[in-house]
Design a protein around this motif. Structure first.
Motif, PDB file in Angstrom:
ATOM      1  N   LEU A  93       4.614   5.862   0.557  1.00 30.52           N
ATOM      2  CA  LEU A  93       4.448   5.496   1.578  1.00 30.52           C
ATOM      3  C   LEU A  93       2.843   5.532   1.989  1.00 30.52           C
ATOM      4  O   LEU A  93       2.361   6.297   1.453  1.00 30.52           O
ATOM      5  CB  LEU A  93       5.258   5.220   2.806  1.00 30.52           C
ATOM      6  CG  LEU A  93       6.632   5.323   2.726  1.00 30.52           C
ATOM      7  CD1 LEU A  93       7.359   5.560   4.070  1.00 30.52           C
ATOM      8  CD2 LEU A  93       6.462   3.370   2.974  1.00 30.52           C
ATOM      9  N   ALA A  97      -1.389   3.724   7.897  1.00 31.50           N
ATOM     10  CA  ALA A  97      -0.470   3.152   8.830  1.00 31.50           C
ATOM     11  C   ALA A  97      -0.612   3.423  10.370  1.00 31.50           C
ATOM     12  O   ALA A  97      -0.352   4.829  10.093  1.00 31.50           O
ATOM     13  CB  ALA A  97       0.879   2.682   8.416  1.00 31.50           C
ATOM     14  N   GLN A 102       3.995   1.223  12.948  1.00 34.30           N
ATOM     15  CA  GLN A 102       4.912   1.832  12.428  1.00 34.30           C
ATOM     16  C   GLN A 102       6.265   2.085  12.957  1.00 34.30           C
ATOM     17  O   GLN A 102       7.393   1.378  12.665  1.00 34.30           O
ATOM     18  CB  GLN A 102       4.425   2.988  11.388  1.00 34.30           C
ATOM     19  CG  GLN A 102       5.568   3.428  10.792  1.00 34.30           C
ATOM     20  CD  GLN A 102       5.368   2.897   8.979  1.00 34.30           C
ATOM     21  OE1 GLN A 102       4.946   1.543   8.866  1.00 34.30           O
ATOM     22  NE2 GLN A 102       7.373   2.955   8.395  1.00 34.30           N
ATOM     23  N   SER A 128      11.783   2.159   5.894  1.00 32.82           N
ATOM     24  CA  SER A 128      10.403   3.020   6.581  1.00 32.82           C
ATOM     25  C   SER A 128      10.006   1.587   5.538  1.00 32.82           C
ATOM     26  O   SER A 128       8.648   1.474   5.544  1.00 32.82           O
ATOM     27  CB  SER A 128      10.473   4.128   6.268  1.00 32.82           C
ATOM     28  OG  SER A 128      10.839   5.053   7.255  1.00 32.82           O
ATOM     29  N   THR A 132       6.774  -0.760   6.789  1.00 35.16           N
ATOM     30  CA  THR A 132       5.276  -0.853   6.247  1.00 35.16           C
ATOM     31  C   THR A 132       4.630  -2.275   5.766  1.00 35.16           C
ATOM     32  O   THR A 132       3.557  -2.296   6.285  1.00 35.16           O
ATOM     33  CB  THR A 132       5.303   0.046   4.593  1.00 35.16           C
ATOM     34  OG1 THR A 132       5.762   1.327   5.645  1.00 35.16           O
ATOM     35  CG2 THR A 132       4.082   0.023   4.913  1.00 35.16           C
ATOM     36  N   SER A 136       1.891  -3.298   7.443  1.00 35.44           N
ATOM     37  CA  SER A 136       0.660  -4.383   6.511  1.00 35.44           C
ATOM     38  C   SER A 136       0.654  -6.287   6.588  1.00 35.44           C
ATOM     39  O   SER A 136      -1.018  -6.564   6.225  1.00 35.44           O
ATOM     40  CB  SER A 136       1.114  -4.364   4.544  1.00 35.44           C
ATOM     41  OG  SER A 136       1.148  -3.056   4.625  1.00 35.44           O
TER      42      SER A 136
END
Length: 216
Positions: A93, A97, A102, A128, A132, A136
């Protein structure tokens, strides 16, 4: 067979085979002398599995070792192995972020799972990872990407059924354990290839005038 023949039959160099033996990725052969060992078809099969995970699945050696350690465990725990394999294929990950973004994205993922009626542990790494992805996309100005993810989810339900059918079709714990590895890691690569082919096919349908003629 000696290690030289094992190398010839698998296409794996002798030094590489010795490395796999040292790392415990390949079980030791039957000792015939202090410096010699005999290998059999099970070693050929394991070497082909290792190379498939590395060459086709794209896993680093450390991840392959982790997966194989679980495969070789006496418990035969399919769920545990599935979790190990899934963790092996997920990317690390990103640390950049925003925490709030998140957290909000993870709430969206949980809401999507509730929508679909899907069960998943709260600490599953896929949650997760998907969050993510949404973060993004949002930072790139593609906040509507979640709608596409919903469409992906509908398709993925059938993929999940196919995966578990493939596992259940194998006889014995060993066969089921290996099918988790093959079906998940090689299956991911197959799905990426199929997705690319589907994109090309759909593009040809939508834009027939832009199709390039096949070279003579």
């Amino acid at each position: 067979m000696r290690i030289g023949e094992l190398s010839k039959r698998t296409g794996v160099a002798v030094p590489t085979i010795k490395y796999y033996l040292r790392e415990g990725m390949l079980p030791p052969g039957e000792r015939t002398s202090p410096n010699q060992a005999r290998y059999d078809e099970t070693h050929i099969h394991r070497l082909r599995l290792v190379r498939a995970l590395i060459d086709v699945g794209g896993l680093p050696v450390a991840k392959v070792k982790e997966v194989l350690t679980t495969v070789d465990s006496p418990s035969g725990d399919i769920e545990k192995l599935l979790g190990t394999v899934q963790r092996a294929v997920f990317p690390a990950l990103p640390t950049s972020a925003e925490v709030e973004m998140q957290a909000a994205a993870e709430q969206e993922v949980h809401a999507l799972l509730d929508e679909l009626g899907w069960y998943c542990r709260d600490n599953h790494p896929a949650l997760s990872v998907l969050a993510t992805v949404l973060v993004s996309a949002q930072t790139l100005g593609h906040s509507g990407f979640l709608d596409t993810v919903r469409r992906y989810a509908t398709i993925s339900e059938q993929i999940g059924v196919a995966d578990l059918d493939y596992i259940a079709d194998k006889r014995g714990v060993d066969g089921m354990l290996e099918s988790v590895v093959v079906g998940t890691i090689l299956g991911d690569t197959a799905l990426i290839a199929l997705r690319r082919l589907a994109q090309v096919a759909e593009s040809a349908k939508r834009y027939p005038d832009r199709r390039r003629p096949d070279p003579a």
